[in-house]
Design a protein around this motif. Structure first.
Motif, PDB file in Angstrom:
ATOM      1  N   ASN A  33       0.806  -1.226   0.000  1.00 21.01           N
ATOM      2  CA  ASN A  33       0.000   0.000   0.000  1.00 21.01           C
ATOM      3  C   ASN A  33       0.836   1.272   0.000  1.00 21.01           C
ATOM      4  N   LEU A  34       2.019   1.230   0.606  1.00 17.21           N
ATOM      5  CA  LEU A  34       2.923   2.378   0.510  1.00 17.21           C
ATOM      6  C   LEU A  34       3.421   2.532  -0.922  1.00 17.21           C
ATOM      7  N   ALA A  35       3.760   1.402  -1.559  1.00 20.83           N
ATOM      8  CA  ALA A  35       4.212   1.449  -2.953  1.00 20.83           C
ATOM      9  C   ALA A  35       3.128   2.046  -3.848  1.00 20.83           C
ATOM     10  N   ALA A  36       1.886   1.598  -3.652  1.00 22.45           N
ATOM     11  CA  ALA A  36       0.774   2.116  -4.462  1.00 22.45           C
ATOM     12  C   ALA A  36       0.533   3.599  -4.180  1.00 22.45           C
ATOM     13  N   ALA A  37       0.648   4.003  -2.901  1.00 21.68           N
ATOM     14  CA  ALA A  37       0.434   5.406  -2.539  1.00 21.68           C
ATOM     15  C   ALA A  37       1.507   6.301  -3.164  1.00 21.68           C
TER      16      ALA A  37
ATOM     17  N   ILE B  77      -5.138  -1.218  -1.237  1.00 17.38           N
ATOM     18  CA  ILE B  77      -6.347  -0.611  -0.672  1.00 17.38           C
ATOM     19  C   ILE B  77      -6.623   0.761  -1.274  1.00 17.38           C
ATOM     20  N   THR B  78      -5.582   1.412  -1.809  1.00 23.50           N
ATOM     21  CA  THR B  78      -5.768   2.721  -2.449  1.00 23.50           C
ATOM     22  C   THR B  78      -6.624   2.612  -3.712  1.00 23.50           C
ATOM     23  N   GLU B  79      -6.682   1.407  -4.297  1.00 24.95           N
ATOM     24  CA  GLU B  79      -7.559   1.179  -5.456  1.00 24.95           C
ATOM     25  C   GLU B  79      -8.843   0.469  -5.049  1.00 24.95           C
ATOM     26  N   PHE B  80      -8.740  -0.437  -4.079  1.00 29.02           N
ATOM     27  CA  PHE B  80      -9.886  -1.238  -3.657  1.00 29.02           C
ATOM     28  C   PHE B  80     -10.933  -0.380  -2.939  1.00 29.02           C
ATOM     29  N   ALA B  81     -10.464   0.507  -2.055  1.00 28.70           N
ATOM     30  CA  ALA B  81     -11.385   1.372  -1.289  1.00 28.70           C
ATOM     31  C   ALA B  81     -10.693   2.712  -1.058  1.00 28.70           C
ATOM     32  N   PRO B  82     -10.553   3.536  -2.119  1.00 32.08           N
ATOM     33  CA  PRO B  82      -9.732   4.749  -2.030  1.00 32.08           C
ATOM     34  C   PRO B  82     -10.178   5.766  -0.980  1.00 32.08           C
ATOM     35  N   GLU B  83     -11.468   5.746  -0.631  1.00 33.15           N
ATOM     36  CA  GLU B  83     -11.957   6.721   0.355  1.00 33.15           C
ATOM     37  C   GLU B  83     -11.869   6.201   1.789  1.00 33.15           C
ATOM     38  N   HIS B  84     -11.523   4.941   1.949  1.00 35.05           N
ATOM     39  CA  HIS B  84     -11.458   4.352   3.290  1.00 35.05           C
ATOM     40  C   HIS B  84     -10.328   4.985   4.102  1.00 35.05           C
ATOM     41  N   ALA B  85     -10.504   5.032   5.425  1.00 37.94           N
ATOM     42  CA  ALA B  85      -9.501   5.650   6.304  1.00 37.94           C
ATOM     43  C   ALA B  85      -8.130   4.991   6.154  1.00 37.94           C
TER      44      ALA B  85
ATOM     45  N   ALA C 199      -6.828   3.611   3.410  1.00 40.80           N
ATOM     46  CA  ALA C 199      -6.218   4.095   2.166  1.00 40.80           C
ATOM     47  C   ALA C 199      -5.662   5.499   2.377  1.00 40.80           C
ATOM     48  N   GLN C 200      -6.428   6.332   3.062  1.00 39.89           N
ATOM     49  CA  GLN C 200      -5.977   7.695   3.345  1.00 39.89           C
ATOM     50  C   GLN C 200      -4.738   7.692   4.243  1.00 39.89           C
ATOM     51  N   ALA C 201      -4.673   6.715   5.160  1.00 38.99           N
ATOM     52  CA  ALA C 201      -3.510   6.613   6.056  1.00 38.99           C
ATOM     53  C   ALA C 201      -2.243   6.312   5.259  1.00 38.99           C
ATOM     54  N   TYR C 202      -2.322   5.412   4.270  1.00 43.67           N
ATOM     55  CA  TYR C 202      -1.126   5.090   3.485  1.00 43.67           C
ATOM     56  C   TYR C 202      -0.742   6.238   2.555  1.00 43.67           C
TER      57      TYR C 202
END
Length: 294
Positions: free
Chosen positions: A60-64, A267-275, A277-280
């Protein structure tokens, strides 16, 4: 979470919102686009304790970071191959990082696979990697083999993230020797505290004997649950022990992570608005603002 950051940014000195680490909450600015790419800074995500969120954090860090325009290579350096699976990369009957370790003259670009995330490539692994320690034990300069593999592609990327296996064996020492920095994901649970001192000792030995440039980029608290006193107390102890090395961004516990892993996407693609995803995304911004990533 993003809304809280905005509210804090406009708050007065009397009304400073504190984050979970007990320090003032920062949103961290969106990093500017890079004018050119490379050479990469190499970061190992390392903890000899299993189940602390290393692979989840690497994915998730890589994706972010890719969301912010960075070219990222995620190196799966765990024989379980969870990073490859979590990004939907097939690892059966394909060349993997293991083949590169056995032949460091081979071009890693033949093995690297593009993920579904734009700007994020993967160097896959599978169970074959478990034989690497036996095969490499008699090699000359065996601790530097991954360094020799990655130097072929270091100019192609802005950051290379290495997902280490949960041990302090030869593979992990290879990852630390190849890296400029170490990120330690640590579960907010009492037993997770105990092993970190041993890991820091290993990093110090690698710095002393193999890689003088390596530094600790931060300790990342994961699986944090603000509802439990235990989580809050452990995080407090971690901040006491490591001070400013503890990243302000804290990753909460959520069922969305396994859901995203099953679907083979971050998770940045699966649920981008989720907390989560925002954390990463915030973690990516924090590492850029700390200078750990370009």
């Amino acid at each position: 979470m993003a809304g809280k950051a905005v509210a804090n940014a406009t708050g007065t000195s009397k009304d400073v919102k504190l984050g979970p680490t007990g320090r003032p909450y920062h949103g961290f600015p969106t990093p500017p686009k890079l004018k050119q790419h490379g050479p990469a800074r190499i970061i190992a995500l390392c903890n000899q304790k299993g189940g602390v969120g290393k692979t989840t954090s690497t994915i998730n860090l890589a994706a972010a970071l890719a969301v912010y325009g960075r070219r990222v290579l995620a190196v799966d350096f765990d024989p379980q191959g969870a990073l490859s699976a979590g990004l939907g990369i097939p690892t059966h009957d394909v060349p993997t990082v293991y083949e590169l370790l056995l032949n460091t003259n081979r071009d890693p670009r033949e093995v690297i696979i593009s993920s579904s995330v734009e700007g994020l490539d993967v160097l896959p692994a599978n169970i074959d990697l478990s034989a690497a320690e036996v095969h490499l034990v008699n090699e000359v300069a065996r601790e530097t083999i991954l360094t020799r593999v990655l130097r072929h592609v270091v100019d192609d990327y802005d950051v290379i993230l290495i997902d280490c296996q949960p041990s302090l064996g030869l593979l992990t020492v290879n990852a630390l020797t190849a890296s400029h920095g170490v990120l330690i994901p640590m579960e907010c649970e009492f037993f997770a505290l105990r092993g970190v001192a041993l890991l820091i000792e290993t990093i110090d030995k690698v710095r002393d004997r193999l890689n003088p440039a390596i530094r600790l980029d931060g300790v990342l608290a994961t699986m944090y649950d603000a509802r439990t006193l235990h989580s809050r107390e452990v995080l407090e102890r971690v901040v006491e022990a490591f001070g400013d090395d503890v990243l302000e961004t804290v990753i909460g516990r959520t069922v969305k992570f396994p859901d995203a892993s099953v679907s083979g996407m971050p998770i940045t693609e699966f649920a981008p608005e989720h907390a989560a995803a925002q954390a990463y995304l915030r973690l990516a911004r924090e590492l850029v603002s700390r200078g750990a990533v370009a």
